[in-house]
Design an enzyme around this catalytic site. Structure first.
Site, PDB file in Angstrom:
ATOM      1  N   GLU A   1     -10.623 -25.990  15.854  1.00  0.00           N
ATOM      2  CA  GLU A   1      -9.906 -25.522  17.047  1.00  0.00           C
ATOM      3  C   GLU A   1     -10.695 -26.050  18.233  1.00  0.00           C
ATOM      4  OE1 GLU A   1      -9.374 -21.295  16.666  1.00  0.00           O
ATOM      5  OE2 GLU A   1      -7.863 -21.581  15.124  1.00  0.00           O
TER       6      GLU A   1
ATOM      7  N   GLU B   1     -11.015 -31.322  30.495  1.00  0.00           N
ATOM      8  CA  GLU B   1     -11.226 -29.877  30.381  1.00  0.00           C
ATOM      9  C   GLU B   1     -12.448 -29.479  31.220  1.00  0.00           C
ATOM     10  OE1 GLU B   1     -12.717 -28.189  26.642  1.00  0.00           O
ATOM     11  OE2 GLU B   1     -11.138 -26.685  26.812  1.00  0.00           O
TER      12      GLU B   1
ATOM     13  N   CYS C   1      -9.887 -21.490  26.165  1.00  0.00           N
ATOM     14  CA  CYS C   1      -9.280 -22.752  25.726  1.00  0.00           C
ATOM     15  C   CYS C   1      -7.788 -22.794  26.056  1.00  0.00           C
ATOM     16  CB  CYS C   1      -9.505 -22.945  24.227  1.00  0.00           C
ATOM     17  SG  CYS C   1      -8.879 -21.560  23.263  1.00  0.00           S
TER      18      CYS C   1
ATOM     19  N   LYS D   1     -22.746 -19.557  12.459  1.00  0.00           N
ATOM     20  CA  LYS D   1     -23.691 -20.087  13.460  1.00  0.00           C
ATOM     21  C   LYS D   1     -23.046 -19.829  14.821  1.00  0.00           C
ATOM     22  CE  LYS D   1     -24.953 -23.071  16.047  1.00  0.00           C
ATOM     23  NZ  LYS D   1     -25.166 -22.799  17.496  1.00  0.00           N
TER      24      LYS D   1
HETATM   25  P1  NDP Z   1     -19.454 -26.667  21.737  1.00  0.00           P
HETATM   26  O1  NDP Z   1     -18.645 -27.633  20.976  1.00  0.00           O
HETATM   27  O2  NDP Z   1     -20.510 -27.188  22.635  1.00  0.00           O
HETATM   28  O3  NDP Z   1     -20.195 -25.647  20.770  1.00  0.00           O
HETATM   29  C1  NDP Z   1     -19.506 -24.857  19.849  1.00  0.00           C
HETATM   30  C2  NDP Z   1     -20.433 -24.504  18.708  1.00  0.00           C
HETATM   31  O4  NDP Z   1     -20.790 -25.683  18.004  1.00  0.00           O
HETATM   32  C3  NDP Z   1     -21.747 -23.887  19.173  1.00  0.00           C
HETATM   33  O5  NDP Z   1     -22.149 -22.921  18.232  1.00  0.00           O
HETATM   34  C4  NDP Z   1     -22.671 -25.075  19.175  1.00  0.00           C
HETATM   35  O6  NDP Z   1     -24.025 -24.755  19.120  1.00  0.00           O
HETATM   36  C5  NDP Z   1     -22.201 -25.789  17.922  1.00  0.00           C
HETATM   37  N1  NDP Z   1     -22.551 -27.203  17.852  1.00  0.00           N
HETATM   38  C6  NDP Z   1     -22.776 -28.066  18.870  1.00  0.00           C
HETATM   39  N2  NDP Z   1     -23.041 -29.293  18.377  1.00  0.00           N
HETATM   40  C7  NDP Z   1     -22.989 -29.213  17.021  1.00  0.00           C
HETATM   41  C8  NDP Z   1     -23.174 -30.139  15.960  1.00  0.00           C
HETATM   42  N3  NDP Z   1     -23.450 -31.415  16.191  1.00  0.00           N
HETATM   43  N4  NDP Z   1     -23.052 -29.687  14.694  1.00  0.00           N
HETATM   44  C9  NDP Z   1     -22.731 -28.397  14.437  1.00  0.00           C
HETATM   45  N5  NDP Z   1     -22.568 -27.473  15.406  1.00  0.00           N
HETATM   46  C10 NDP Z   1     -22.671 -27.876  16.692  1.00  0.00           C
HETATM   47  O7  NDP Z   1     -18.424 -25.749  22.525  1.00  0.00           O
HETATM   48  P2  NDP Z   1     -18.768 -24.652  23.600  1.00  0.00           P
HETATM   49  O8  NDP Z   1     -19.634 -23.626  22.967  1.00  0.00           O
HETATM   50  O9  NDP Z   1     -19.223 -25.321  24.844  1.00  0.00           O
HETATM   51  O10 NDP Z   1     -17.338 -23.970  23.829  1.00  0.00           O
HETATM   52  C11 NDP Z   1     -16.394 -24.436  24.736  1.00  0.00           C
HETATM   53  C12 NDP Z   1     -15.378 -25.312  24.027  1.00  0.00           C
HETATM   54  O11 NDP Z   1     -14.740 -24.574  22.999  1.00  0.00           O
HETATM   55  C13 NDP Z   1     -14.255 -25.763  24.946  1.00  0.00           C
HETATM   56  O12 NDP Z   1     -13.999 -27.109  24.702  1.00  0.00           O
HETATM   57  C14 NDP Z   1     -13.076 -24.921  24.502  1.00  0.00           C
HETATM   58  O13 NDP Z   1     -11.821 -25.482  24.764  1.00  0.00           O
HETATM   59  C15 NDP Z   1     -13.338 -24.787  23.049  1.00  0.00           C
HETATM   60  N6  NDP Z   1     -12.607 -23.655  22.522  1.00  0.00           N
HETATM   61  C16 NDP Z   1     -11.485 -23.893  21.774  1.00  0.00           C
HETATM   62  C17 NDP Z   1     -10.723 -22.853  21.309  1.00  0.00           C
HETATM   63  C18 NDP Z   1      -9.517 -23.094  20.472  1.00  0.00           C
HETATM   64  O14 NDP Z   1      -9.050 -22.141  19.864  1.00  0.00           O
HETATM   65  N7  NDP Z   1      -8.988 -24.299  20.404  1.00  0.00           N
HETATM   66  C19 NDP Z   1     -11.062 -21.460  21.614  1.00  0.00           C
HETATM   67  C20 NDP Z   1     -12.256 -21.324  22.405  1.00  0.00           C
HETATM   68  C21 NDP Z   1     -12.995 -22.395  22.844  1.00  0.00           C
HETATM   69  P3  NDP Z   1     -24.829 -24.584  20.521  1.00  0.00           P
HETATM   70  O15 NDP Z   1     -24.284 -23.361  21.143  1.00  0.00           O
HETATM   71  O16 NDP Z   1     -26.228 -24.467  20.145  1.00  0.00           O
HETATM   72  O17 NDP Z   1     -24.546 -25.811  21.320  1.00  0.00           O
END
Ligand code: NDP
Length: 491
Positions: A259, A391, A293, A183
Site C-alpha cells: 500500500e 506526494e 495517504c 517493524k
Molecule cells: P516509508 O516508506 O519511508 O517507511 C515505511 C516503513 O518502511 C517504515 O517502517 C520504514 O522504516 C520502513 N522502511 C524504509 N525503508 C525500508 C527498506 N529499505 N526495507 C524495509 N523497510 C523499510 O514511509 P513513511 O513512513 O514515510 O510513510 C509515509 C508514506 O506512506 C507515504 O508515501 C504515504 O502515502 C504512505 N502510506 C500509504 C498508505 C496506503 O494505504 N496506501 C497509508 C499510509 C501511508 P523507518 O521508519 O525506519 O524509515
C-alpha cells in the site's frame, strides 16, 4: 495499563517470544515528540540479529505452537479480546499515539484507536465466514481447495496512522493462523510497543506476535524483507520504499502486498452541493496535518465556480485551529519530524514560484519548538507543477481550475499515483463516466474517506500492488492447497 504508563515509557524494547527484550547490540535511538522537539523515549535500534531472533520465535510458534492448530473460532475469540482491550485502554493508547505523531488527540480518540479495535473485531468475525471449496468431479472423485496459513509474516508500517495501519495487517494475518514480526516506523514506535502487552493479556501465545523496532533501509526493515523464514511482506509506505523492498524480497521469493503513496484528487463540478463539498475538501486536505495517504491533496474546481470555491475555502482554512495536539480543540497538530517539515516547506516554496500562496505555509514559532505549520492554500497553479504531481504528505492544498470533463480526467490521471479520488457532482451519468475513467483504487462520489472494511483497499499504478481489506486480506495472508480424493468405486 494505566494512562500514566504511556507517558512514562522511557525505554521501548523489542517484543519477542512474549517478552520485552533489549536489542542484541544494545543500541538505542531517540524518539522525539513532534509538538515539543524533545526526546520522549529511547527506542531499541534492532538489527538483523534481532530479526533472526524474532523469526526463530515466530517460526517455532507456527510450527509447534497452538496458534495455527486452534479452531478458527478459538483464535478469533482471542483476537476479538485484543480489540476489546484496545478499547479498554483507549485513553492510554490515544495519548501515546498523539504524543508520538503530533496528531490531534481528537483524531486518536475518535479515529485511530477505535478503528484499530475495529480491525480486530471485524477480522475476527469475518475470517470465520471464510469457507473452503469442494468440487465433485464424478460419483467417486472430489477435489477440495483449502486455505492454509503462510507461516511467518513480515509487516512493515509507516508513521502517519501507526496503530491503525499495524492492526489492519496484524488482525487478518493472525486470524488466518500465521505468526508475525512487525517493524513499526522509527518515528512512531509507542503504540506497537503497548500492543505487545495487550496481545499477551488477550491470550495470544508467545512468539505469535513479535515487534522489532529500528530503521528501515540497511537495518531491521531490510533484514525482515530478506529473511529466508519470512514468507510474505505486507508493507505500507512510500512508493520508492516499495520498489526497494520488491528488489530485496526477490531472492527469497516472498509474497508481497504494497500500500503505497498517493496524490488524491478532489474534484468539484459546477453542479455539486458546495455545502458538502467545501467543508469535506478542507477535511480531506488538512486532516492529520495532511499526513494521510488518502488525502485530497489537489483540488480540481470547474472554472465557472472556481472563484466562489476559492474564496470560501480561504475563509475556512483561516479558521483551522493549529496547536498543541493534546488540546481537545486542536484541529491540526504538529508535523511528524523536522525532516518532514522541511520537505513540506520546500514544496510550499515551489508553490509560491509556480502559483500564488493564498494563505499559510508559515512556521508557527509562537507555539514553541514543535513542528507547527499553518495550513497552506495555493491557487493559480498548473497541474504540471511538482506541487500537483508529487506526494507532499503535509497540509498543502493546490487549487486547479478545469473547463471540461475530458481535460479533467487527463489531468487527474497524469500523476504516477492512483490511490484515491473524490468526485462532487449530482449528475449520475457524469458520476459513472468519471469513476470509470479515473485510474484509482477507490473513487468516492459525493463523499471522502468512507469505506466498508469488506471492500478491497489498495492502489492502482504506483500506489500499490495487490489489495488488502475484507477477503483480499485473508487471501493474502494464506495460500491455497488442492487435495484430490478418489474413492474406490464398487458397491
Ligand atoms: P516509508 O516508506 O519511508 O517507511 C515505511 C516503513 O518502511 C517504515 O517502517 C520504514 O522504516 C520502513 N522502511 C524504509 N525503508 C525500508 C527498506 N529499505 N526495507 C524495509 N523497510 C523499510 O514511509 P513513511 O513512513 O514515510 O510513510 C509515509 C508514506 O506512506 C507515504 O508515501 C504515504 O502515502 C504512505 N502510506 C500509504 C498508505 C496506503 O494505504 N496506501 C497509508 C499510509 C501511508 P523507518 O521508519 O525506519 O524509515
Amino acid at each position: 495499563m494505566s494512562s500514566a504508563v504511556a507517558t512514562e515509557i522511557k525505554t521501548i524494547d523489542n517484543f519477542i517470544q512474549g517478552q520485552y527484550k533489549a536489542p542484541k547490540k544494545g543500541e538505542y535511538f531517540e524518539d522525539i515528540d513532534p509538538a515539543t522537539g524533545k526526546a520522549i523515549a529511547k527506542v531499541a535500534n534492532g538489527g538483523a540479529e534481532d530479526i533472526d531472533e524474532a523469526a526463530a520465535a515466530a517460526k517455532l510458534a507456527f510450527e509447534q505452537g497452538p496458534w495455527p492448530r486452534m479452531s478458527m473460532q478459538e483464535r478469533c475469540a482471542i483476537l476479538r479480546k485484543v480489540g476489546d482491550l484496545i478499547l479498554k485502554n483507549l485513553e492510554t493508547l490515544a495519548i501515546a499515539e498523539t504524543v508520538d505523531t503530533g496528531k490531534p488527540i481528537s483524531e486518536s480518540r475518535e479515529g485511530d484507536i477505535p478503528r484499530s479495535a475495529q480491525n480486530f473485531h471485524f477480522f475476527s468475525d469475518y475470517a470465520q465466514a471464510l469457507n473452503d471449496d469442494s468440487y465433485s468431479v464424478n460419483a467417486n472423485e472430489r477435489h477440495l481447495a483449502i486455505r492454509e496459513p503462510l507461516g511467518v509474516a513480515g509487516l512493515i508500517t509507516p508513521w502517519n496512522l501507526p496503530l491503525y495501519l499495524a492492526t489492519w495487517k496484524i488482525a487478518p494475518c493472525l486470524a488466518m493462523g500465521n505468526s508475525c514480526i512487525l517493524k513499526p516506523a522509527e518515528w512512531t514506535p509507542h503504540t506497537a510497543n503497548l500492543l505487545g502487552a495487550l496481545m499477551q493479556e488477550a491470550g495470544v501465545p508467545e512468539g505469535v506476535f513479535n515487534v522489532v523496532n529500528g530503521f528501515g533501509a540497511k537495518s531491521a526493515g531490510e533484514a525482515l524483507t530478506t529473511h529466508p523464514d519470512v514468507r510474505c511482506i505486507s508493507f505500507t509506505g512510500e512508493t520508492s520504499t516499495g520498489r526497494a523492498i520488491m528488489g530485496a524480497a526477490a531472492s527469497t521469493l516472498k509474497k508481497l502486498s504494497f500500500e503505497l503513496g498517493g496524490k488524491g484528487a478532489n474534484i468539484i463540478f459546477e453542479d455539486a452541493d458546495l455545502q458538502e463539498a467545501i467543508p469535506t475538501a478542507i477535511r480531506a486536505a488538512y486532516r492529520n496535518q495532511g499526513e494521510i495517504c488518502l488525502a485530497g491533496s489537489r483540488l480540481f474546481v470547474q472554472e465557472s465556480i472556481y472563484n466562489k470555491v476559492r474564496d470560501e475555502l480561504l475563509e475556512r482554512v483561516k479558521q483551522i485551529r493549529v496547536g498543541n495536539p493534546l488540546d481537545e480543540k486542536t484541529q491540526m497538530g504538529a508535523i511528524i519530524s523536522k525532516e518532514q517539515l522541511q520537505k513540506v516547506q520546500s514544496y510550499i516554496e515551489i508553490g509560491k514560484n509556480d502559483g500564488k500562496l493564498l494563505f499559510g505555509g508559515e512556521r508557527l514559532t509562537t507555539l514553541g519548538e514543535g513542528n507547527y505549520l499553518s495550513p497552506a492554500l495555493i491557487s493559480e497553479i498548473d497541474n504540471k507543477s511538482r506541487v500537483c504531481q508529487e506526494e507532499i504528505f503535509g497540509p498543502v492544498l493546490p487549487l486547479i481550475p478545469f473547463k471540461a470533463e475530458e481535460e479533467l480526467v487527463e489531468m487527474v490521471n497524469s500523476t504516477p499515483y492512483g490511490l484515491s479520488c473524490s468526485v462532487w457532482t449530482n449528475d449520475a451519468n457524469r458520476q459513472h463516466r468519471v469513476s470509470r475513467d479515473i485510474k484509482s483504487g477507490i473513487v468516492w462520489i459525493n463523499c471522502w474517506f468512507a469505506r466498508d472494511l469488506r471492500t478491497p483497499f489498495g492502489g492502482q499504478k504506483s500506489s500499490g500492488v495487490g489489495r488488502e481489506g475484507g477477503r483480499w486480506a485473508l487471501e493474502f495472508f494464506s495460500e491455497m492447497k488442492t487435495i484430490c480424493f478418489r474413492y474406490k468405486s464398487g458397491q
